[in-house]
Scaffold this active site. Structure first.
Site, short mmCIF file in Angstrom:
data_model
loop_
_atom_site.label_atom_id
_atom_site.label_comp_id
_atom_site.label_asym_id
_atom_site.label_seq_id
_atom_site.Cartn_x
_atom_site.Cartn_y
_atom_site.Cartn_z
N GLY A 153 0.82 -1.20 0.00
CA GLY A 153 0.00 0.00 0.00
C GLY A 153 0.86 1.25 0.00
CB CYS A 154 0.36 4.53 -1.61
SG CYS A 154 -1.33 4.90 -1.10
CG ASN A 155 -1.43 6.00 2.98
OD1 ASN A 155 -1.11 7.14 2.69
ND2 ASN A 155 -2.63 5.51 2.73
#
Lengths: 354, 354, 354, 354
Positions: A153-155
């Site tokens: 995931g990006c975060n």
């Protein structure tokens, strides 16, 4: 190694799929094959991603496992819960890259708690820089030759990369981490929702998933456990700010119980050591703090760290482009490793700024 | 009470001075007198603040204590360290409102540590909603009739209002607070610095003063001590985001040692009780989180709170317009109290959105 | 004149309805009555417009002519084509203000050509500053005591006010006007459309309705004919730019055939004369050009003019807040005139900037 | 052709110099040599352009002709009026690329009128796509093997490329062109000026150089004369809008006197024919209009055209990234041609969006 690999992308009309295509089109060893989607089938890619000029006239086909399976590589750019069923119908020797969440989590309980339903299973995790404390190695060693890749995931990428040097060295206490992220709107996806409208976003900062409900929390915890944490507790708050791309993660942890006093200079040395050989994770020179603009369009994660003597907290700030290092660029990087190609092939380190 | 009070503003060409003038021009009991500045003397207000149409033709005069002293009220909108010397030359019965930092801090040591030099002294603190635990009252009771007002810092207002209900009730542990703020560029002032240029700001999130160096830290601690904290430890990180106005403060504290388990609903009730009679601090309905756009141009602080059961942290988010509730609107509010006028006179609660 | 007038707003959940409510809540002679909508009935206003704190708890009711007719004033904030049928069911002595397009156009042919279907009819046009060449007057003289008001389109307001001094004096040639507008996203309405998403808008400028298809074109032509043009030809291009509010209209016309040579100073004098008594249309001092930020939240239109000697074109730039002077503020202004109240009552001239 | 060419860049700390370096670092045949500047000498490139990670540690040297002359190619990224004197001291066989204005204009009178002072001279013009009516060719034919290149102005590129198909075919009347441009802030350069501050820019649209004073006007006229116009008259208005990069030029011209009636479809065919073999100028499919986001980071100019039957005007909209196709990318493209390299080498057509 063959001269090139054919890639099919399903979910081609969304932001993650589009960004993968933008990068893949510039990759010297990838050839773009079928682009598929469901509701968008029959339209052209240029109708959805007019910025991708090199593929603008390519027609989007309906998604079928048969069509996808004609390729060396299949990229799944789909909402969570929908990758699993398609992946199950693809040949075992096809390389499948999941940009979605379905195959990231190792604990079925985490999946059930944050996503719900049956866990689709765990694939090799596509974060080459992830520190594996148990084997004193990094995750890239586990990626060579794999045929399934779960892209982080990006975060998760921003927070994990920012904190893991402190966790792995035992300096940072993983039991009371606080992370607050300024995130751009492309991270919220392409579905037209009222709170994602430009008129609402412009001039505003808007938190969401406050209070511990964001689905990236268990994935960050998983990564920090990999890096050596026995137990992780994380307060995590994302704030949408008026930019299209970018994540700026401010993450803070206390000094681990019993750790010696530390200075900002010492932390900088620790962080620098952790990333000294990394092509895509860079610790900025002392005193220079990352901004998201520095990473726009690039696969670079930029980080900096300080020790707040009064608050007795380590503060680290990490910037990435959520669609590149946070999604499609990280996918290409892991794919390069899996294929035995140079890890940096087809990826930029220089951002597009100002 | 007279029919109206004459106001002089020094530092009229800056953002804080301009915003005070915008609000004062709409205030039924204030009459705008001398506008003064140094380098801008001789120019018109419309050269600096063309949005203030009602005062566009007013000429800015050189700043002299004599000219200022001709007014009932003098507003100092000056860089820190410069208010003190001017204030010293004004009559004791003139009402002096300092929008700058010089007279906020109670401890000379805090001043020396964060600002340097001799402490200019402490004035009555212009945050009417501040909880005074020692007297079971709020700060407004100390503001009636005062002739000197130190207006709080903008970030200070957001964080203090967000956290003090938890501190005052003993639910929140003040010894390990973490606050990360998304802040608009007007908060950085009007001086033309390279990092404040539009080309740099647009599309970027940029932290500054990371690691415990921001000057608002001791002021927040002072407020939370007023609200009942024995000791305060605060990790504080501001992040500039691409908006002109607004502060969104995400503040988090652990449950106080020995406190009973708590739910989000209970926290909401505590926060609501703390602000139930406040005209300008509002707790949003359960589940609705503040954004800065909701407060644009208004003197309103909007807040919401949740309890993260896994992280065992209270998370509160507070939005304000940094130039209104965070500076000039807060000043008018305190001035209203000092003058015995209705506290809400001349101030808006409704924001300008979208 | 009574002490106050009750106002019902239908379409309360949209941007135009919300802005009318924001302004009406601050108007000393208006009392907010029923808020109605169809799909939003049963929700609270705070669910849609959380920035309007003073009305946040008001419940939206279903729209029925009976409920609306209980009020002195009914404001229609509805999509075009839907105002007419409701207006037909309201009593003749109710004051009805249409923020939509249905009753603006005088020529049924214009309606059919640009909107399609039967023309709902023409109401008194709510632009008090519009020059009526035939009677050497302004439109406000026709608004006193009216019971129906058609509020102008937002782009129309900007272009008409910018150009009409030149048309009315015969200096500007109306037969080859070119106008290009930078417009904020709130002007595109609240419906969640893909091209209006923040991720698409941020960092981008996007034209729409290019080539003469925008529905505001015949309304501008109508206004310029009122101001004295025999015939109007207008090239009109709106460009969405990354701001929430605001219109900056750059409008240019050739010098009228046979007109004497002219200078920028002379044009400035002509424009200034046209607006010298206007409270809400201001010509900036020579050399200062308007920006949309100067007008944010205010009912002010700011304009400036120059003569390009080489291109032999008059260039005028006009800035407004599309939701205030361009919609809801203009409506209040006309309503004030209709009711015999001071024209400026409840309206701001000072913008919220920076 | 050698394996690679060494490039020195003077003015390395500015936006144009930085962008050239970003692109040159990714160019397979260019090697970055000396980076020079005056006031920034002794600092690192990463202090000025932290996004260019690959060159962050390179030290900026003082500018001297001797140092520059050690390279195959010298790029001048300097304010106008300062390129000429340096260029005069460089060897005749060094390839010199001027990103500034000094060597663009053919008529000394134009230089004196718009820039003032003695004209530094005219170099081969770096716009390969420019139509040369006199020779029925394009400008690229004149660029092969040249040792001096004057890179066009950014606004010039957008307007010239948008209009020249109509001029070259005699369809468009060049004597009454109107162009209004939405431009990003990086186009205004890196000098810290009050009107370029983020707090001023965010949420605002701001015109400048209104009324025919912009220095790009004579250069556009020069290009359209090259494309076949006997005489050019141009009303030109740039509007700064809140984005970092990008130009969206809306340009309109009347149908040429005596031209046959025309349809949008016919114009589309004409524009498409003009650019059918161009790698970097693309006419979008009918009905699709360009946005600046589509071109971010790419060397692409996107254009579309329509005929407004009522206004009898051709309207063309062209989007570019001002720093790429408008400056540094255009420079690389022309350099490729001059060096006999593939014209597209090292340049992207795909933009970074959303």
């Amino acid at each position: 190694m063959r001269m090139s690999y054919s890639v099919a992308v399903t979910g081609a009309s969304g932001y993650a799929g589009g960004e993968f295509l933008r990068l893949a089109a510039a990759h010297p060893e990838l050839t773009i094959g079928a682009l598929t989607a469901n509701s968008s089938a029959g339209t052209k890619l240029g109708d959805h991603h007019p910025h991708i000029r090199s593929l603008a006239d390519r027609v989007i086909e309906p998604t079928t496992p048969q069509r996808l399976a004609e390729h060396d590589i299949v990229v799944l750019a789909l909402p969570h819960g929908t990758s699993g069923p398609i992946a199950d119908q693809l040949p075992a020797d096809t390389i499948v890259v999941d940009l979605g969440a379905d195959h990231r989590l190792e604990r079925a309980g985490d999946w059930q708690e944050y996503y719900g339903g049956d866990h689709p299973g765990t694939w090799p995790y596509g974060m080459p820089e992830l520190i594996r404390a148990a084997t004193a190695s990094k995750q890239r060693e586990s990626l060579t030759g794999v045929r399934r890749i779960a892209v982080p995931g990006c975060n998760v990428t921003a927070v994990s990369l920012g904190l893991q040097p402190g966790i792995a060295t035992g300096i940072a206490d993983p039991t009371d981490i606080v992370a607050v992220l300024a995130v751009g709107y492309s991270g919220a996806g392409k579905a037209a929702k009222p709170n994602l409208m430009a008129a609402e976003a412009l001039g505003s900062a808007a938190p969401y998933a406050v209070g511990g409900t964001h689905r990236h929390i268990p994935e960050i915890a998983q990564n920090l456990r990999a890096a050596g944490a026995a137990e992780v507790s994380l307060s995590f708050t994302p704030v949408l700010v008026p930019m299209s791309r970018g994540i700026l993660a401010t993450s803070t942890a206390k000094l681990a119980p019993g750790a010696d006093p530390v200075t900002t200079a010492q932390l900088h040395a620790i962080w620098s050591a952790a990333y000294q050989d990394e092509p895509f994770v860079q610790v900025l020179p002392p005193g220079q703090w990352p901004t998201t603009a520095m990473t726009l369009g690039a696969n670079t994660a930029l980080t900096q760290v300080a020790f707040d003597q009064r608050a007795q907290r380590i503060v680290t700030v990490t910037a990435i482009d959520n669609l590149v290092k946070g999604t499609a660029g990280g996918a290409i990087q892991s794919l390069n490793v899996a294929l035995g190609l140079p890890e940096t092939l087809g990826l930029m380190t220089d951002g597009v700024a100002p």
